[in-house]
Design a protein around this motif. Sequence first.
Motif, PDB file in Angstrom:
ATOM      1  N   SER A  13      -8.160 -13.536  16.735  1.00 21.08           N
ATOM      2  CA  SER A  13      -8.889 -12.448  17.372  1.00 21.08           C
ATOM      3  C   SER A  13      -9.011 -11.232  16.447  1.00 21.08           C
ATOM      4  CB  SER A  13      -8.182 -12.028  18.671  1.00 21.08           C
ATOM      5  OG  SER A  13      -6.993 -11.328  18.374  1.00 21.08           O
ATOM      6  N   GLN A  14      -8.245 -11.228  15.365  1.00 20.35           N
ATOM      7  CA  GLN A  14      -8.359 -10.131  14.412  1.00 20.35           C
ATOM      8  C   GLN A  14      -9.358 -10.529  13.328  1.00 20.35           C
ATOM      9  OE1 GLN A  14      -7.120  -7.443  15.175  1.00 20.35           O
ATOM     10  NE2 GLN A  14      -5.593  -8.065  16.694  1.00 20.35           N
ATOM     11  N   SER A  15     -10.453  -9.804  13.276  1.00 16.04           N
ATOM     12  CA  SER A  15     -11.497 -10.225  12.344  1.00 16.04           C
ATOM     13  C   SER A  15     -11.123  -9.928  10.896  1.00 16.04           C
ATOM     14  CB  SER A  15     -12.811  -9.531  12.701  1.00 16.04           C
ATOM     15  OG  SER A  15     -12.590  -8.145  12.821  1.00 16.04           O
ATOM     16  N   SER A  16     -10.476  -8.794  10.685  1.00 12.19           N
ATOM     17  CA  SER A  16     -10.196  -8.382   9.309  1.00 12.19           C
ATOM     18  C   SER A  16      -8.704  -8.229   9.080  1.00 12.19           C
ATOM     19  CB  SER A  16     -10.899  -7.053   9.028  1.00 12.19           C
ATOM     20  OG  SER A  16     -10.308  -6.429   7.932  1.00 12.19           O
ATOM     21  N   ARG A  17      -8.268  -8.532   7.856  1.00 13.73           N
ATOM     22  CA  ARG A  17      -6.859  -8.382   7.534  1.00 13.73           C
ATOM     23  C   ARG A  17      -6.517  -6.938   7.222  1.00 13.73           C
ATOM     24  NH1 ARG A  17      -3.867 -12.462   8.782  1.00 13.73           N
ATOM     25  NH2 ARG A  17      -2.626 -12.516   6.897  1.00 13.73           N
ATOM     26  N   VAL A  18      -7.475  -6.127   6.970  1.00 11.24           N
ATOM     27  CA  VAL A  18      -7.188  -4.774   6.536  1.00 11.24           C
ATOM     28  C   VAL A  18      -7.590  -3.751   7.596  1.00 11.24           C
ATOM     29  CG1 VAL A  18      -7.738  -3.002   4.838  1.00 11.24           C
ATOM     30  CG2 VAL A  18      -7.338  -5.354   4.103  1.00 11.24           C
ATOM     31  N   ASP A  19      -8.710  -3.968   8.202  1.00  9.95           N
ATOM     32  CA  ASP A  19      -9.158  -3.031   9.221  1.00  9.95           C
ATOM     33  C   ASP A  19      -8.777  -3.578  10.592  1.00  9.95           C
ATOM     34  OD1 ASP A  19     -10.346  -0.944  10.500  1.00  9.95           O
ATOM     35  OD2 ASP A  19     -12.324  -1.884  10.505  1.00  9.95           O
ATOM     36  N   CYS A  20      -7.514  -3.404  10.927  1.00  6.41           N
ATOM     37  CA  CYS A  20      -6.961  -4.001  12.143  1.00  6.41           C
ATOM     38  C   CYS A  20      -7.026  -2.979  13.267  1.00  6.41           C
ATOM     39  CB  CYS A  20      -5.510  -4.404  11.868  1.00  6.41           C
ATOM     40  SG  CYS A  20      -4.612  -5.057  13.282  1.00  6.41           S
ATOM     41  N   PRO A  21      -7.952  -3.148  14.178  1.00  7.14           N
ATOM     42  CA  PRO A  21      -8.201  -2.092  15.165  1.00  7.14           C
ATOM     43  C   PRO A  21      -7.030  -1.889  16.114  1.00  7.14           C
ATOM     44  CG  PRO A  21      -9.398  -4.089  15.746  1.00  7.14           C
ATOM     45  CD  PRO A  21      -8.748  -4.353  14.427  1.00  7.14           C
ATOM     46  N   ASN A  22      -6.187  -2.902  16.223  1.00  7.85           N
ATOM     47  CA  ASN A  22      -5.143  -2.872  17.229  1.00  7.85           C
ATOM     48  C   ASN A  22      -3.774  -2.597  16.625  1.00  7.85           C
ATOM     49  OD1 ASN A  22      -4.330  -3.138  19.895  1.00  7.85           O
ATOM     50  ND2 ASN A  22      -3.655  -5.233  19.538  1.00  7.85           N
ATOM     51  N   CYS A  23      -3.764  -2.373  15.312  1.00  7.58           N
ATOM     52  CA  CYS A  23      -2.497  -2.354  14.585  1.00  7.58           C
ATOM     53  C   CYS A  23      -1.613  -1.196  15.020  1.00  7.58           C
ATOM     54  CB  CYS A  23      -2.774  -2.233  13.084  1.00  7.58           C
ATOM     55  SG  CYS A  23      -1.290  -2.164  12.081  1.00  7.58           S
ATOM     56  N   ALA A  24      -0.390  -1.526  15.430  1.00  4.07           N
ATOM     57  CA  ALA A  24       0.519  -0.477  15.885  1.00  4.07           C
ATOM     58  C   ALA A  24       1.040   0.356  14.725  1.00  4.07           C
ATOM     59  CB  ALA A  24       1.673  -1.083  16.674  1.00  4.07           C
ATOM     60  N   PHE A  25       0.853  -0.092  13.495  1.00  6.03           N
ATOM     61  CA  PHE A  25       1.205   0.746  12.347  1.00  6.03           C
ATOM     62  C   PHE A  25       0.265   1.952  12.247  1.00  6.03           C
ATOM     63  CE2 PHE A  25       3.671  -2.725  10.061  1.00  6.03           C
ATOM     64  CZ  PHE A  25       4.833  -1.989   9.947  1.00  6.03           C
ATOM     65  N   SER A  26      -0.839   1.905  12.988  1.00  3.76           N
ATOM     66  CA  SER A  26      -1.755   3.045  12.939  1.00  3.76           C
ATOM     67  C   SER A  26      -1.055   4.302  13.458  1.00  3.76           C
ATOM     68  CB  SER A  26      -3.005   2.767  13.767  1.00  3.76           C
ATOM     69  OG  SER A  26      -2.661   2.625  15.130  1.00  3.76           O
ATOM     70  N   GLU A  27      -0.065   4.093  14.309  1.00  2.00           N
ATOM     71  CA  GLU A  27       0.763   5.217  14.752  1.00  2.00           C
ATOM     72  C   GLU A  27       1.420   5.881  13.533  1.00  2.00           C
ATOM     73  OE1 GLU A  27       5.166   5.493  16.744  1.00  2.00           O
ATOM     74  OE2 GLU A  27       3.893   3.830  17.374  1.00  2.00           O
ATOM     75  N   TRP A  28       1.671   5.074  12.493  1.00  2.00           N
ATOM     76  CA  TRP A  28       2.281   5.619  11.280  1.00  2.00           C
ATOM     77  C   TRP A  28       1.223   6.275  10.396  1.00  2.00           C
ATOM     78  CZ3 TRP A  28       7.066   3.066   8.846  1.00  2.00           C
ATOM     79  CH2 TRP A  28       7.890   2.514   9.836  1.00  2.00           C
ATOM     80  N   THR A  29       0.178   5.504  10.096  1.00  2.00           N
ATOM     81  CA  THR A  29      -0.776   5.980   9.107  1.00  2.00           C
ATOM     82  C   THR A  29      -1.603   7.157   9.620  1.00  2.00           C
ATOM     83  OG1 THR A  29      -2.304   4.259   9.848  1.00  2.00           O
ATOM     84  CG2 THR A  29      -0.981   3.784   7.903  1.00  2.00           C
ATOM     85  N   SER A  30      -1.670   7.307  10.936  1.00  4.15           N
ATOM     86  CA  SER A  30      -2.446   8.438  11.451  1.00  4.15           C
ATOM     87  C   SER A  30      -1.586   9.695  11.539  1.00  4.15           C
ATOM     88  CB  SER A  30      -3.017   8.099  12.838  1.00  4.15           C
ATOM     89  OG  SER A  30      -1.959   7.967  13.755  1.00  4.15           O
ATOM     90  N   SER A  31      -0.310   9.545  11.216  1.00  2.00           N
ATOM     91  CA  SER A  31       0.563  10.719  11.188  1.00  2.00           C
ATOM     92  C   SER A  31       0.044  11.728  10.177  1.00  2.00           C
ATOM     93  CB  SER A  31       1.984  10.297  10.820  1.00  2.00           C
ATOM     94  OG  SER A  31       2.619  11.283  10.038  1.00  2.00           O
ATOM     95  N   ALA A  32       0.257  12.984  10.481  1.00  2.75           N
ATOM     96  CA  ALA A  32      -0.235  14.059   9.603  1.00  2.75           C
ATOM     97  C   ALA A  32       0.400  13.985   8.220  1.00  2.75           C
ATOM     98  CB  ALA A  32       0.061  15.414  10.246  1.00  2.75           C
ATOM     99  N   ARG A  33       1.532  13.279   8.125  1.00  3.84           N
ATOM    100  CA  ARG A  33       2.241  13.229   6.857  1.00  3.84           C
ATOM    101  C   ARG A  33       1.589  12.273   5.862  1.00  3.84           C
ATOM    102  NH1 ARG A  33       7.808  14.692   7.037  1.00  3.84           N
ATOM    103  NH2 ARG A  33       8.187  15.974   8.860  1.00  3.84           N
ATOM    104  N   PHE A  34       0.675  11.472   6.344  1.00  2.56           N
ATOM    105  CA  PHE A  34      -0.024  10.546   5.452  1.00  2.56           C
ATOM    106  C   PHE A  34      -1.301  11.177   4.929  1.00  2.56           C
ATOM    107  CE2 PHE A  34       2.643   7.136   6.908  1.00  2.56           C
ATOM    108  CZ  PHE A  34       2.518   6.139   5.963  1.00  2.56           C
TER     109      PHE A  34
END
Lengths: 253, 253
Positions: A13-34
């Motif tokens: 169900s995940q089309s791309s290995r890099v642009d993962c719309p559901n990825c819970a790591f996005s909580e990390w990468t969207s942090s202001a510290r990134f």
Amino acid sequence: MDTAAIEVRPDPSQSSRVDCPNCAFSEWTSSARFTPDSARYFNEQIVHGSAVRRHDYVHHSGTSLAFFAVVNSGFLKSTLIGRNGNVQITGFSMRGDVVGLDAVGGGIHQCDTIALQDASLCGIAYPRFQQLVSDIPAIQYLLNKKMGTEIARSHRAMASLSAMYADERLVNFLLEFSERFAAIGCSKLRFRLPMQRQEIGEYLGLQLATVSRGLSRLQEADAIAIDGKDITIKNVHKMWCAVETLPLRKARC
Amino acid sequence: MDTAAIEVRPDPSQSSRVDCPNCAFSEWTSSARFTPDSARYFNEQIVHGSAVRRHDYVHHSGTSLAFFAVVNSGFLKSTLIGRNGNVQITGFSMRGDVVGLDAVGGGIHQCDTIALQDASLCGIAYPRFQQLVSDIPAIQYLLNKKMGTEIARSHRAMASLSAMYADERLVNFLLEFSERFAAIGCSKLRFRLPMQRQEIGEYLGLQLATVSRGLSRLQEADAIAIDGKDITIKNVHKMWCAVETLPLRKARC
DNA sequence: CGGGAAATTGAGCATCGTCAATGCCTGTGG
DNA sequence: CCACAGGCATTGACGATGCTCAATTTCCCG
């Protein structure tokens, strides 16, 4: 199923290995510290959207820490097996939770982590993760937060196991899940417990029968409604009251 | 006593603030991952040799994380206070242990940490620590190890609280201390427990009276010798056997 | 040496574990 | 479509573990 489970089973169900719309790591990468650059770079190192099925092992106790996994969807349990075959569930993992933290001390997994239901994970190889740390301090900061939170949670769990009556532990447990569901944007009053009664008991240090009786009592007190695994919290105050209606306990208030 | 305890009470037995011969952080700076320069620099940021006295608070629950402390000598306990005034001891800290890890998640201490006896600590301000992390990756690595170890320890404590009989918890407890004393170079067979029976109970989820009875039973079984707080482990095998001599338990072997 | 805290030990009973019977739900095969 | 099997949950009865209350002894510190 083995340690490599999350590597070998990409979720279709995940089309791309890099642009993962559901990825819970996005909580990390969207942090202001990134910075946007470091977020992109970090994201590229992640194995996105691995699927595990009910009863699959994410990692085995005794194996070395190969990767951190973060839960996108579904639920996991982590278990310790005692000398007498006792099962202790040390925690349930849901969206956003990082799996494998108890292996950071010695590099060896202390627990088995198993899917309670079909789940989707994103993972990052541990050696790669360690390399990234020096490039992206924010990663380390966020890992620290997760580990600190886990320490605090297990200390609260110790208090619950140690100093509470069966019914109090149950109330505590239901409210813990209520909070955690709220934190990921689900209803805090109506939710489905993903584990069975036996497993609630293995987490709370109670027998299956005691769990069942306790839930029934909470329902009789009109504090919650039970429909199999579906729980509706009707009245938090009544939950705590129900606990105190048994003979000896009245004195404690 | 307050959060600043370790800052305001330099230990007169420590002659120098920088060259602290007893500093448990030396376990960090002597790690192969530290260059001599970074070790020296790190060492200069440490507040060395602060003394706390019996019953002093090292930090209070609810206050913000101001510093990490590491124990040079003496013993600390960390406690959570429950809704009903129940005390849960989440851990005992001895030489080399870092205090304050459960505050890393949210920046707020979740527990009170209190000296069981006069103790010496070295500390580093948390903001300073965070600055150093980017300069000296080894620090981060070692903090991770400590946190991972603490997670694993609390999970084992959960298993003990949850799935073991009173006497088994006691045996487990004595052997845990035996290992930890061995790890800091003390005898693993003869040691002094720094806490009182009540506090053993608050850690193990048992009443004082149950702790006392259990220890007596282990002594009767000739598995250990008790002289007040001084414990001699005479026979590890007998410790586990003694646990299994009660009526129902025989069946479980 | 004396006073107060800590530890030991005893007696009785509540909570919860154990064992077991029954009921419910789902998926399967006749 | 229904019967059936197997897993899961509920509920009951009974007894053991460990908590409560309390008396007594031991230890520690002034």
